[in-house]
Design a protein around this motif. Structure first.
Motif, PDB file in Angstrom:
ATOM      1  N   ILE A  95      21.073   4.692  29.664  1.00 42.09           N
ATOM      2  CA  ILE A  95      22.137   4.896  28.677  1.00 42.09           C
ATOM      3  C   ILE A  95      22.377   3.605  27.886  1.00 42.09           C
ATOM      4  CG2 ILE A  95      24.625   5.274  28.407  1.00 42.09           C
ATOM      5  CD1 ILE A  95      24.435   7.355  30.624  1.00 42.09           C
ATOM      6  N   PHE A  96      22.392   2.471  28.576  1.00 42.13           N
ATOM      7  CA  PHE A  96      22.572   1.182  27.894  1.00 42.13           C
ATOM      8  C   PHE A  96      21.451   0.954  26.886  1.00 42.13           C
ATOM      9  CE2 PHE A  96      22.384  -3.383  27.361  1.00 42.13           C
ATOM     10  CZ  PHE A  96      23.713  -3.769  27.349  1.00 42.13           C
ATOM     11  N   LEU A  97      20.209   1.220  27.297  1.00 34.97           N
ATOM     12  CA  LEU A  97      19.063   1.015  26.415  1.00 34.97           C
ATOM     13  C   LEU A  97      19.091   1.962  25.223  1.00 34.97           C
ATOM     14  CD1 LEU A  97      16.258  -0.078  25.662  1.00 34.97           C
ATOM     15  CD2 LEU A  97      15.280   1.546  27.320  1.00 34.97           C
ATOM     16  N   ILE A  98      19.348   3.237  25.459  1.00 35.64           N
ATOM     17  CA  ILE A  98      19.327   4.211  24.370  1.00 35.64           C
ATOM     18  C   ILE A  98      20.433   3.927  23.358  1.00 35.64           C
ATOM     19  CG2 ILE A  98      19.564   6.652  23.775  1.00 35.64           C
ATOM     20  CD1 ILE A  98      16.914   5.857  25.112  1.00 35.64           C
ATOM     21  N   LYS A  99      21.606   3.566  23.835  1.00 31.35           N
ATOM     22  CA  LYS A  99      22.677   3.193  22.903  1.00 31.35           C
ATOM     23  C   LYS A  99      22.247   2.026  22.032  1.00 31.35           C
ATOM     24  CE  LYS A  99      26.749   4.743  25.509  1.00 31.35           C
ATOM     25  NZ  LYS A  99      27.998   4.308  26.194  1.00 31.35           N
ATOM     26  N   HIS A 100      21.556   1.056  22.634  1.00 34.43           N
ATOM     27  CA  HIS A 100      21.051  -0.099  21.879  1.00 34.43           C
ATOM     28  C   HIS A 100      20.048   0.350  20.818  1.00 34.43           C
ATOM     29  CE1 HIS A 100      19.681  -4.284  21.299  1.00 34.43           C
ATOM     30  NE2 HIS A 100      18.467  -3.764  21.252  1.00 34.43           N
ATOM     31  N   LEU A 101      19.118   1.222  21.180  1.00 34.23           N
ATOM     32  CA  LEU A 101      18.088   1.657  20.233  1.00 34.23           C
ATOM     33  C   LEU A 101      18.668   2.499  19.104  1.00 34.23           C
ATOM     34  CD1 LEU A 101      15.225   2.665  22.718  1.00 34.23           C
ATOM     35  CD2 LEU A 101      15.297   0.641  21.243  1.00 34.23           C
ATOM     36  N   LEU A 102      19.650   3.326  19.425  1.00 30.07           N
ATOM     37  CA  LEU A 102      20.198   4.236  18.421  1.00 30.07           C
ATOM     38  C   LEU A 102      21.044   3.524  17.365  1.00 30.07           C
ATOM     39  CD1 LEU A 102      21.132   7.356  20.582  1.00 30.07           C
ATOM     40  CD2 LEU A 102      19.163   7.050  19.067  1.00 30.07           C
ATOM     41  N   LYS A 103      21.357   2.263  17.592  1.00 28.53           N
ATOM     42  CA  LYS A 103      22.072   1.482  16.581  1.00 28.53           C
ATOM     43  C   LYS A 103      21.127   0.929  15.520  1.00 28.53           C
ATOM     44  CE  LYS A 103      25.701   0.059  19.812  1.00 28.53           C
ATOM     45  NZ  LYS A 103      26.273  -1.069  20.599  1.00 28.53           N
ATOM     46  N   ASN A 104      19.826   1.098  15.731  1.00 29.60           N
ATOM     47  CA  ASN A 104      18.839   0.541  14.818  1.00 29.60           C
ATOM     48  C   ASN A 104      18.838   1.320  13.513  1.00 29.60           C
ATOM     49  OD1 ASN A 104      16.218  -0.444  13.748  1.00 29.60           O
ATOM     50  ND2 ASN A 104      16.016  -1.291  15.803  1.00 29.60           N
ATOM     51  N   THR A 153      22.726  14.348  28.492  1.00 32.03           N
ATOM     52  CA  THR A 153      22.343  14.098  27.099  1.00 32.03           C
ATOM     53  C   THR A 153      23.534  14.079  26.147  1.00 32.03           C
ATOM     54  OG1 THR A 153      21.913  16.471  26.806  1.00 32.03           O
ATOM     55  CG2 THR A 153      20.029  15.073  27.385  1.00 32.03           C
ATOM     56  N   ASP A 154      24.739  14.290  26.653  1.00 30.50           N
ATOM     57  CA  ASP A 154      25.914  14.298  25.779  1.00 30.50           C
ATOM     58  C   ASP A 154      26.077  12.973  25.050  1.00 30.50           C
ATOM     59  OD1 ASP A 154      26.404  16.823  26.652  1.00 30.50           O
ATOM     60  OD2 ASP A 154      28.042  16.284  28.016  1.00 30.50           O
ATOM     61  N   PHE A 155      25.769  11.873  25.731  1.00 34.05           N
ATOM     62  CA  PHE A 155      25.949  10.564  25.109  1.00 34.05           C
ATOM     63  C   PHE A 155      25.028  10.394  23.911  1.00 34.05           C
ATOM     64  CE2 PHE A 155      22.312   9.634  27.726  1.00 34.05           C
ATOM     65  CZ  PHE A 155      21.622   8.650  27.051  1.00 34.05           C
ATOM     66  N   ILE A 156      23.840  11.041  23.927  1.00 29.82           N
ATOM     67  CA  ILE A 156      22.907  10.943  22.803  1.00 29.82           C
ATOM     68  C   ILE A 156      23.533  11.569  21.561  1.00 29.82           C
ATOM     69  CG2 ILE A 156      20.650  11.632  21.914  1.00 29.82           C
ATOM     70  CD1 ILE A 156      19.587  11.548  24.761  1.00 29.82           C
ATOM     71  N   GLU A 157      24.125  12.744  21.729  1.00 28.57           N
ATOM     72  CA  GLU A 157      24.762  13.434  20.592  1.00 28.57           C
ATOM     73  C   GLU A 157      25.842  12.556  19.968  1.00 28.57           C
ATOM     74  OE1 GLU A 157      24.144  16.392  19.298  1.00 28.57           O
ATOM     75  OE2 GLU A 157      22.626  17.105  20.696  1.00 28.57           O
ATOM     76  N   TYR A 158      26.567  11.859  20.807  1.00 34.76           N
ATOM     77  CA  TYR A 158      27.679  11.043  20.314  1.00 34.76           C
ATOM     78  C   TYR A 158      27.179   9.768  19.643  1.00 34.76           C
ATOM     79  CZ  TYR A 158      31.932   8.217  20.365  1.00 34.76           C
ATOM     80  OH  TYR A 158      32.991   7.434  19.999  1.00 34.76           O
ATOM     81  N   GLU A 159      26.139   9.143  20.203  1.00 36.89           N
ATOM     82  CA  GLU A 159      25.696   7.825  19.744  1.00 36.89           C
ATOM     83  C   GLU A 159      24.716   7.879  18.574  1.00 36.89           C
ATOM     84  OE1 GLU A 159      26.665   4.870  20.800  1.00 36.89           O
ATOM     85  OE2 GLU A 159      27.940   5.538  22.454  1.00 36.89           O
ATOM     86  N   ASN A 160      24.062   9.001  18.354  1.00 38.21           N
ATOM     87  CA  ASN A 160      22.946   9.050  17.404  1.00 38.21           C
ATOM     88  C   ASN A 160      23.429   9.200  15.959  1.00 38.21           C
ATOM     89  OD1 ASN A 160      20.364   9.077  16.410  1.00 38.21           O
ATOM     90  ND2 ASN A 160      19.753  10.993  17.406  1.00 38.21           N
ATOM     91  N   ILE A 161      24.119   8.171  15.485  1.00 37.73           N
ATOM     92  CA  ILE A 161      24.713   8.228  14.142  1.00 37.73           C
ATOM     93  C   ILE A 161      23.663   8.090  13.046  1.00 37.73           C
ATOM     94  CG2 ILE A 161      26.953   7.378  14.918  1.00 37.73           C
ATOM     95  CD1 ILE A 161      26.144   4.601  13.935  1.00 37.73           C
ATOM     96  N   ASN A 162      22.485   7.536  13.377  1.00 41.12           N
ATOM     97  CA  ASN A 162      21.427   7.373  12.377  1.00 41.12           C
ATOM     98  C   ASN A 162      20.387   8.487  12.441  1.00 41.12           C
ATOM     99  OD1 ASN A 162      22.422   4.872  11.314  1.00 41.12           O
ATOM    100  ND2 ASN A 162      21.670   3.848  13.155  1.00 41.12           N
ATOM    101  N   HIS A 163      20.674   9.531  13.229  1.00 40.44           N
ATOM    102  CA  HIS A 163      19.826  10.728  13.317  1.00 40.44           C
ATOM    103  C   HIS A 163      18.380  10.393  13.678  1.00 40.44           C
ATOM    104  CE1 HIS A 163      23.255  12.775  11.578  1.00 40.44           C
ATOM    105  NE2 HIS A 163      23.232  11.951  10.553  1.00 40.44           N
TER     106      HIS A 163
END
Length: 218
Positions: free
Chosen positions: A31-40, A60-70
């Motif tokens: 989760i820490f890593l994916i949040k970091h990558l999704l900010k790119n 996978t709920d956190f992905i839906e929330y964090e993936n602001i750059n689609h």
């Protein structure tokens, strides 16, 4: 197919780089890593997570929330638990993009890692792989095309092993995949692909850039 797709979002045409992340029972790290990558904000990559825990429930709920750059992202689950090297090979096998970046779930790339990879790819046609700088001391990029060139004093063997420190062209993975399956107890999957490419006198870029910012262990 020996994996099931349990989550998929924005998955359309392949991107230039596919980040493949094999993982097992380290949800906090992941989760820490994916949040970091999704900010790119770089748009030239997609993410495939390969969960090696057939019985686990991956959230996978956190992905839906964090993936602001689609960012295109999918989660696959192995139907059977595999050993570490076999799971790494499965991750490389499922990659569809032109370039495949194997990233361990404890490695955090630098903020500009994707930009560095895209720049190196665009400036170096016809290369089989790119190895980045972790303990290497080279101050400028160079091309290797022979195995004996690995003995240079400014190159460190560990940089060729380290997950998250190199990127493979899809043709390199396809060409040497069957041979790599013979080395699944060596914990040296990336090194095998690099050496086999050099054995066939293919070009490998040794970059002066650093990809890995830090390690996490939660």
């Amino acid at each position: 197919m020996l994996t099931d797709i349990v989550y998929e979002k924005n998955w359309n045409d392949p991107k230039l780089i596919e980040i493949v992340i094999p993982t097992f029972n380290r949800v906090d790290n992941l989760i820490f890593l994916i949040k970091h990558l999704l900010k790119n904000t770089n748009t030239h990559f997609c993410i495939s997570i390969i969960d090696n825990d057939p019985e686990g429930n991956f959230l996978t709920d956190f992905i839906e929330y964090e993936n602001i750059n689609h960012i295109p992202i999918r989660v696959l689950k192995n139907k059977l638990h595999l050993g570490p090297d076999a799971s790494v090979l499965r991750a490389l096998e499922i990659g569809n993009s032109e370039w495949i970046y194997l990233l361990g779930d404890s490695k955090i790339p630098c903020r500009n890692a994707l930009d560095l990879m895209v720049n190196d790819i665009n400036n170096n046609n016809g290369i089989a792989s790119i190895v980045y700088k972790y303990k290497n001391s080279n101050k400028s990029p160079r091309i290797l095309n022979k195995v004996d060139q690995l003995s240079s004093n400014d190159l460190h063997w560990g940089d060729f092993f380290l997950g998250g420190n190199s990127i493979l062209h899809k043709d390199t993975v396809r060409s040497y995949f069957s041979i790599a399956t013979q080395f699944t107890l060596t914990r040296s999957m990336l090194l095998i692909f690099h050496i086999l490419a050099l054995k066939d006198k293919k070009n490998i870029l040794i970059s002066e850039n650093i990809l890995i910012d830090r390690f996490i262990d939660k």
